[in-house]
Structure formats: structure tokens, C-alpha cells
Design a protein around this motif. Sequence first.
Motif, PDB file in Angstrom:
ATOM      1  N   GLY A 199       0.816  -1.204   0.000  1.00  0.00           N
ATOM      2  CA  GLY A 199       0.000   0.000   0.000  1.00  0.00           C
ATOM      3  C   GLY A 199       0.850   1.254   0.000  1.00  0.00           C
ATOM      4  O   GLY A 199       0.526   2.248  -0.658  1.00  0.00           O
ATOM      5  N   ASP A 200       1.979   1.228   0.739  1.00  0.00           N
ATOM      6  CA  ASP A 200       2.915   2.356   0.706  1.00  0.00           C
ATOM      7  C   ASP A 200       3.413   2.617  -0.715  1.00  0.00           C
ATOM      8  O   ASP A 200       3.629   3.762  -1.115  1.00  0.00           O
ATOM      9  N   ALA A 201       3.641   1.533  -1.447  1.00  0.00           N
ATOM     10  CA  ALA A 201       4.188   1.629  -2.797  1.00  0.00           C
ATOM     11  C   ALA A 201       3.105   1.761  -3.865  1.00  0.00           C
ATOM     12  O   ALA A 201       3.423   1.861  -5.052  1.00  0.00           O
ATOM     13  N   ALA A 202       1.831   1.779  -3.465  1.00  0.00           N
ATOM     14  CA  ALA A 202       0.731   1.736  -4.429  1.00  0.00           C
ATOM     15  C   ALA A 202       0.780   2.838  -5.485  1.00  0.00           C
ATOM     16  O   ALA A 202       0.520   2.570  -6.665  1.00  0.00           O
ATOM     17  N   PRO A 203       1.114   4.102  -5.130  1.00  0.00           N
ATOM     18  CA  PRO A 203       1.173   5.119  -6.193  1.00  0.00           C
ATOM     19  C   PRO A 203       2.202   4.786  -7.271  1.00  0.00           C
ATOM     20  O   PRO A 203       1.959   5.018  -8.463  1.00  0.00           O
ATOM     21  N   VAL A 204       3.353   4.243  -6.865  1.00  0.00           N
ATOM     22  CA  VAL A 204       4.372   3.855  -7.841  1.00  0.00           C
ATOM     23  C   VAL A 204       3.899   2.666  -8.663  1.00  0.00           C
ATOM     24  O   VAL A 204       4.040   2.646  -9.893  1.00  0.00           O
ATOM     25  N   LEU A 205       3.313   1.677  -8.005  1.00  0.00           N
ATOM     26  CA  LEU A 205       2.809   0.505  -8.719  1.00  0.00           C
ATOM     27  C   LEU A 205       1.735   0.907  -9.714  1.00  0.00           C
ATOM     28  O   LEU A 205       1.686   0.389 -10.839  1.00  0.00           O
ATOM     29  N   ALA A 206       0.865   1.833  -9.314  1.00  0.00           N
ATOM     30  CA  ALA A 206      -0.198   2.285 -10.209  1.00  0.00           C
ATOM     31  C   ALA A 206       0.369   3.005 -11.421  1.00  0.00           C
ATOM     32  O   ALA A 206      -0.102   2.817 -12.557  1.00  0.00           O
ATOM     33  N   LEU A 207       1.389   3.843 -11.205  1.00  0.00           N
ATOM     34  CA  LEU A 207       1.987   4.583 -12.316  1.00  0.00           C
ATOM     35  C   LEU A 207       2.654   3.634 -13.308  1.00  0.00           C
ATOM     36  O   LEU A 207       2.459   3.770 -14.528  1.00  0.00           O
ATOM     37  N   ILE A 208       3.425   2.678 -12.808  1.00  0.00           N
ATOM     38  CA  ILE A 208       4.047   1.697 -13.703  1.00  0.00           C
ATOM     39  C   ILE A 208       2.977   0.914 -14.443  1.00  0.00           C
ATOM     40  O   ILE A 208       3.073   0.689 -15.655  1.00  0.00           O
ATOM     41  N   GLY A 209       1.939   0.495 -13.713  1.00  0.00           N
ATOM     42  CA  GLY A 209       0.865  -0.273 -14.341  1.00  0.00           C
ATOM     43  C   GLY A 209       0.155   0.493 -15.436  1.00  0.00           C
ATOM     44  O   GLY A 209      -0.164  -0.067 -16.492  1.00  0.00           O
ATOM     45  N   GLU A 210      -0.103   1.784 -15.200  1.00  0.00           N
ATOM     46  CA  GLU A 210      -0.764   2.600 -16.216  1.00  0.00           C
ATOM     47  C   GLU A 210       0.115   2.766 -17.445  1.00  0.00           C
ATOM     48  O   GLU A 210      -0.354   2.711 -18.587  1.00  0.00           O
ATOM     49  N   ARG A 211       1.407   2.975 -17.235  1.00  0.00           N
ATOM     50  CA  ARG A 211       2.327   3.107 -18.373  1.00  0.00           C
ATOM     51  C   ARG A 211       2.395   1.800 -19.172  1.00  0.00           C
ATOM     52  O   ARG A 211       2.453   1.821 -20.404  1.00  0.00           O
ATOM     53  N   LEU A 212       2.379   0.675 -18.481  1.00  0.00           N
ATOM     54  CA  LEU A 212       2.376  -0.609 -19.175  1.00  0.00           C
ATOM     55  C   LEU A 212       1.088  -0.806 -19.956  1.00  0.00           C
ATOM     56  O   LEU A 212       1.095  -1.313 -21.084  1.00  0.00           O
ATOM     57  N   ALA A 213      -0.037  -0.420 -19.356  1.00  0.00           N
ATOM     58  CA  ALA A 213      -1.326  -0.556 -20.036  1.00  0.00           C
ATOM     59  C   ALA A 213      -1.361   0.274 -21.315  1.00  0.00           C
ATOM     60  O   ALA A 213      -1.856  -0.172 -22.359  1.00  0.00           O
ATOM     61  N   LEU A 214      -0.807   1.497 -21.248  1.00  0.00           N
ATOM     62  CA  LEU A 214      -0.781   2.357 -22.429  1.00  0.00           C
ATOM     63  C   LEU A 214       0.108   1.778 -23.523  1.00  0.00           C
ATOM     64  O   LEU A 214      -0.099   2.066 -24.704  1.00  0.00           O
ATOM     65  N   ARG A 215       1.077   0.960 -23.149  1.00  0.00           N
ATOM     66  CA  ARG A 215       1.947   0.298 -24.123  1.00  0.00           C
ATOM     67  C   ARG A 215       1.376  -1.044 -24.580  1.00  0.00           C
ATOM     68  O   ARG A 215       1.980  -1.717 -25.410  1.00  0.00           O
ATOM     69  N   GLY A 216       0.245  -1.420 -24.026  1.00  0.00           N
ATOM     70  CA  GLY A 216      -0.354  -2.699 -24.384  1.00  0.00           C
ATOM     71  C   GLY A 216       0.458  -3.886 -23.910  1.00  0.00           C
ATOM     72  O   GLY A 216       0.410  -4.960 -24.521  1.00  0.00           O
ATOM     73  N   SER A 217       1.200  -3.715 -22.798  1.00  0.00           N
ATOM     74  CA  SER A 217       2.081  -4.776 -22.321  1.00  0.00           C
ATOM     75  C   SER A 217       1.314  -5.875 -21.603  1.00  0.00           C
ATOM     76  O   SER A 217       0.408  -5.611 -20.814  1.00  0.00           O
ATOM     77  N   ARG A 218       1.726  -7.097 -21.838  1.00  0.00           N
ATOM     78  CA  ARG A 218       1.143  -8.248 -21.159  1.00  0.00           C
ATOM     79  C   ARG A 218       1.385  -8.214 -19.655  1.00  0.00           C
ATOM     80  O   ARG A 218       0.662  -8.842 -18.892  1.00  0.00           O
ATOM     81  N   TYR A 219       2.423  -7.478 -19.224  1.00  0.00           N
ATOM     82  CA  TYR A 219       2.779  -7.461 -17.809  1.00  0.00           C
ATOM     83  C   TYR A 219       1.874  -6.556 -16.967  1.00  0.00           C
ATOM     84  O   TYR A 219       1.947  -6.579 -15.742  1.00  0.00           O
ATOM     85  N   GLY A 220       1.032  -5.775 -17.601  1.00  0.00           N
ATOM     86  CA  GLY A 220       0.171  -4.861 -16.858  1.00  0.00           C
ATOM     87  C   GLY A 220      -0.724  -5.559 -15.851  1.00  0.00           C
ATOM     88  O   GLY A 220      -1.005  -5.014 -14.774  1.00  0.00           O
ATOM     89  N   VAL A 221      -1.168  -6.761 -16.155  1.00  0.00           N
ATOM     90  CA  VAL A 221      -2.063  -7.486 -15.259  1.00  0.00           C
ATOM     91  C   VAL A 221      -1.418  -7.739 -13.901  1.00  0.00           C
ATOM     92  O   VAL A 221      -2.108  -7.791 -12.871  1.00  0.00           O
ATOM     93  N   LEU A 222      -0.111  -7.879 -13.858  1.00  0.00           N
ATOM     94  CA  LEU A 222       0.568  -8.145 -12.589  1.00  0.00           C
ATOM     95  C   LEU A 222       0.461  -6.950 -11.650  1.00  0.00           C
ATOM     96  O   LEU A 222       0.349  -7.107 -10.432  1.00  0.00           O
TER      97      LEU A 222
END
Length: 246
Positions: free
Chosen positions: A143-166
Motif C-alpha cells: 500500500g505504501d508503494a501503491a502510487p508507484v505501482l499504479a503509475l508503472i501499471g498505467e504506463r504498461l497498459a498504455l503500451r499494451g504490455s502483457r505485464y500490466g495485469v501483474l
Amino acid sequence: MTDTDRIEPMKTLKVISRLLCYPRADLLGALEELAAAVEEERLLPPELRRRIGTLIAELRITDLYVLQEDYVNLFDRGRAVSLHLFEHVHGESRDRGQAMVDLVDLYRRHGFELSARELPDYLPLFLEFASERPVNEARELLGDAAPVLALIGERLALRGSRYGVLFDALLAFAGAPENLDEIREQAAAEGPDETVVNMDKYWEEEAVTFLAPGGCGSGQATEQPIHWVKPEPAGTVPAKQSVFGG
């Protein structure tokens, strides 16, 4: 003992850690076991378990060299989706060094030592540590790291990366940050990753070698693989604390 107090390792976090590592032959050989662990533990909602199963199925049918090339192009070229968490918080400032020291101290005070050199904010390593903590503590750590995890996840989603689900899975486990909408707007408004555009310049200026734990990373490191070492006797577990300044 309640579910949130249990201290058995959380297999799902270990699976996510392993899937975020640089793909090697041993990973492909373990995919069936990883998929089974996620399903059996049921730490995540059914839809996310299904999506992780789909990711694993894609990995299974993709040539290893293609997986490795895709991984390096995604995570090792540029900083936008770097798996080193403090890079998104502190960049290359001096504050990052102190944050590293604090995180290593947190690991050690919970009875864990790194057996080789590694930046402690490397996400697969952080997840390996969190997987060994009680569920409520692991949720707070992530939860402490959630803003960073969310930002990485959003960037991956915008790239259509398979890793976004993680990253969707990690936020489902820990809880999404309150400013998730702002993070999404930030990611959508960003231009090209400057560290990719100016790759040659950054390579000339950077003096830090990022080594990868336990089979993770680009495969260029010559160090022995990293694994957790639990001292004997184990140290006293301290009170919980934030490692992201929360």
C-alpha cells in the motif's frame, strides 16, 4: 489465527515476483506450477486469477528468445517502467540513497539478509520479502508503494504490455491509491521516455550497474544469483514502518 495474521508465505506474491523476472528456461519450465499456485491460494479475485492464467499461457507458447528481447526492450531500456521502485520516487537524488539504506534496514530487522549485491528497491525482491510477511503487513507494505505501482501499471497498459495485469493484481491485493485518477491522467499525458530518446547520453553518464536477483534482470550480471538468507537465530521483528515516506 485469522487470515490477516497468518505467516505462511504467500505464493501469489512469489509468483508475481517470478513473472516479473527476466525470462529464462527455468521460468518456462515452472509456468504450470505457477499457474496452479495462483489458483489454489485464491488470494486474488477470480477475474485477476484468470488474467494471470492468460499471461502464463501466452508465455508458454512464446519463444524464449522473443520473451527475453521483449523484456529487455520494455524494462531495461529507459526508466518509465523501471522495476526499481525508488527511481520513480527519488530519481537519482541523494534521497534515494538514504531510502535504500532504510529499506535494507527494514529487511534486516525482519530477519532477512541479501546474499549478494542488489538494489533493495527492485520490485521482484520487494515482493519476495512481502510474501514472507503476515498478510496485513504485506498489504501495508505494498500500500505504501501503491502510487508507484499504479503509475508503472498505467504506463504498461498504455503500451499494451502483457505485464500490466501483474500490477493490477498487486493493487487489487494492496488497494488502489486515492489519487489513482490523477496518476492515470499523468501517464496519459506523458510524452516519450526521455531515457530512451537519449539512451546513448544516459549510458555515458551512468556509472551504476543494476544487478538482478535470483534469475531476474537482463542476464548481463556476473554476480551469483540472489536469495534470501534467514539468520540463525532470527532477529527480533520490529514494529511496522513505511519505507515510502508514508
